[in-house]
Every structure is written in structure tokens, then in C-alpha cells.
Write a protein that holds these residues in place. Structure first.
Motif, short mmCIF file in Angstrom:
data_model
loop_
_atom_site.label_atom_id
_atom_site.label_comp_id
_atom_site.label_asym_id
_atom_site.label_seq_id
_atom_site.Cartn_x
_atom_site.Cartn_y
_atom_site.Cartn_z
N ASP A 196 10.37 -4.18 5.59
CA ASP A 196 9.83 -3.61 6.62
C ASP A 196 8.23 -3.14 6.28
O ASP A 196 7.46 -2.91 7.36
N ASP A 197 7.97 -3.10 5.06
CA ASP A 197 6.46 -2.79 4.76
C ASP A 197 5.59 -4.24 5.10
O ASP A 197 4.35 -4.18 5.08
N PHE A 198 6.34 -5.24 5.53
CA PHE A 198 5.54 -6.56 5.94
C PHE A 198 5.81 -6.90 7.53
O PHE A 198 5.40 -7.90 7.89
N CYS A 222 -0.67 0.42 -5.22
CA CYS A 222 0.95 -0.17 -4.94
C CYS A 222 1.77 0.93 -5.09
O CYS A 222 2.12 1.66 -5.72
N LYS A 223 2.74 0.81 -3.93
CA LYS A 223 3.94 1.48 -3.96
C LYS A 223 4.91 1.08 -5.10
O LYS A 223 4.92 -0.21 -5.48
N ALA A 252 0.88 -1.20 -0.10
CA ALA A 252 0.03 0.18 -0.12
C ALA A 252 0.85 1.15 0.15
O ALA A 252 1.54 1.34 0.85
N ASP A 253 0.64 1.96 -0.91
CA ASP A 253 1.21 3.07 -0.95
C ASP A 253 0.08 4.37 -0.08
O ASP A 253 -0.89 4.92 -0.63
N PRO A 275 1.53 -1.95 5.30
CA PRO A 275 1.24 -1.65 4.28
C PRO A 275 1.28 -2.80 3.01
O PRO A 275 0.58 -3.07 2.17
N GLY A 276 2.22 -3.81 3.44
CA GLY A 276 2.22 -5.13 2.60
C GLY A 276 0.96 -6.04 2.65
O GLY A 276 0.88 -6.91 1.96
N LEU A 277 0.02 -5.61 3.91
CA LEU A 277 -1.18 -6.48 3.72
C LEU A 277 -1.94 -5.93 2.51
O LEU A 277 -3.15 -6.82 2.53
#
Ligand SMILES: *[C@@H]1O[C@H](CO)[C@@H](O)[C@H](O)[C@H]1NC(C)=O
Length: 217
Positions: free
Chosen positions: A55-57, A48-49, A35-36, A85-87
Motif C-alpha cells: 500500500d505504500d506504493f 525511511c520507514k 518515506a516515514d 510514501p514508496g516514491l
């Protein structure tokens, strides 16, 4: 049964299986879509970023008990797409819920997710209410699990003399929460007193008393 009827029944069953096997969130169309959270693009979920890291996860926010010194004696610490954000687009998330002795997670719903709770320690009285207004309730102990079906009103109460804590998983990256009391009695702008008085079959002064309880810290 004629062939067409058989075909129809098979299609119905296949459709039912298909829809039961997917999560509450939409199906994934790529490996990841981190997630952005700062993007102004409005879509179902988050844009999407371009680049992401491990670290995003990652999230360490559930490693310690949350502070329960509030009027309900409970605290929900979320680990959803807003913290991880990775979710984004993956259809799952977690929360940790801590309870002081006597603490209550008041009746609420998650419009987008089924919830499965695992009790880390302590003891909780848990329950959900179906759309036919039947209460299903149980007391669960350390290591035990209870499920709250998607969208149904539910609660958790610590009747014990020691703290309790649960890890709960959701079938959504962002399950959403509507807490029944707060939704009705502390909405901004307020739900009119005459609506609530008629809905709950009480007088306007009773409504104002409940509203003042939600306003106080
Ligand atoms: C993403 O990474 C590429 C390659 O390193 C770089 O050229 C690009 O500027 C990065 N994009 C952002 C938004 O940081």
C-alpha cells in the motif's frame, strides 16, 4: 590538440552525459526507502520507514476527475511522495490535471522537475517560456504529449467546450509548484504593494485590485 586537452574534452563530455542521464532528484542508494512522513528527522527527502507494505506504493486518487468548480476552472491532483510514501528517493511522480471548459492552469514553475504531459481527453493550449522570454506554444489533442522543461514558467488552457484532462509525470518525487500570480499576489506576509507596483510598472491601486482577486474565492 595535445593529450591533456583531449583528456579534458573527454572528461567534459563524460560529465555532461553523466549529469544528463540522472533524474532531477538524487541518486538511489538502496532498493527502497519508503518515506516515514511522520518522522521528525530532517534530511534531503524523507527518512525511511522500518517496515512497509504494498500500500505504500499504491494510490487510487487519480482514477476519477478532480472538481474544477473553482475560479481557475482547473484542479491538479498530485500523486507525489506525500501520497505515495514508496516514491521517496525514486525521482518520479505524477499528477492528474482536470479542466472545465475554459479552465486554466495558471502560469507556474516546478523548481525540481521536468514535466511530461499526456492528454487523456479534450484539447489544451499549452506553452512554456524560456529564460530569454520566448514563448513555445502548441495545441494538443487526446493522446498527444507535451514537455515542460525543468524550472521554466508554463501553463495549460482549455479553450474547448468540453472538459479536458491530462496525466503529467515529473522527474522528481516532489516537484514543488510556484504559481506566479499566487506567489506574488497572495504571499503571507504579503509582498509590499510598492515592490509589485514598481516591478509591474503600474500604480498601487492596480496592485491592490489584483491582490483582491486572489483573496476572493
Ligand atoms: C517492524 O517489523 C519488525 C518485525 O516484525 C518488528 O519487530 C518491529 O517492531 C517493526 N517496527 C515498527 C516500527 O513497526
Amino acid at each position: 590538440m595535445c593529450n591533456f586537452d583531449k583528456f579534458f574534452v573527454v572528461m567534459l563530455v563524460a560529465t555532461a552525459i553523466l549529469f544528463n542521464s540522472v533524474s532531477a532528484d538524487p541518486e538511489l542508494l538502496q532498493d527502497v526507502c519508503v518515506a516515514d512522513l511522520t518522522s521528525g528527522v530532517k534530511i534531503n527527502g524523507f527518512a525511511c520507514k522500518e517496515n512497509f507494505t504494498a500500500d505504500d506504493f499504491f494510490f487510487a486518487g487519480l482514477s476519477r476527475p478532480g472538481l474544477t468548480n473553482n475560479k481557475f476552472g482547473s484542479l491538479v491532483t498530485a500523486a507525489n511522495v506525500q501520497m505515495i510514501p514508496g516514491l521517496n528517493t525514486l525521482g518520479v511522480s505524477l499528477s492528474r490535471i482536470d479542466f472545465a471548459p475554459g479552465g486554466l492552469n495558471p502560469p507556474h514553475t516546478h523548481p525540481r522537475a521536468t514535466e511530461i504531459a499526456f492528454l487523456l481527453y479534450g484539447e489544451l493550449e499549452v506553452g512554456f517560456i524560456t529564460t530569454t522570454n520566448t514563448l513555445y506554444t502548441k495545441t494538443i489533442k487526446t493522446g498527444e504529449i507535451f514537455v515542460f522543461p525543468r524550472g521554466l514558467v508554463h501553463f495549460q488552457k482549455n479553450n474547448g467546450r468540453v472538459p479536458a484532462a491530462a496525466i503529467v509525470a515529473f522527474s522528481s518525487q516532489l516537484p514543488g509548484t510556484q504559481s506566479i500570480g499566487a506567489t506574488l499576489f497572495s504571499a503571507v506576509p504579503p509582498v509590499p504593494d510598492y515592490v509589485l507596483a514598481q516591478a509591474f510598472q503600474v500604480g498601487p491601486q492596480d496592485v491592490q485590485r489584483i491582490k483582491s482577486g486572489f483573496a476572493s474565492k
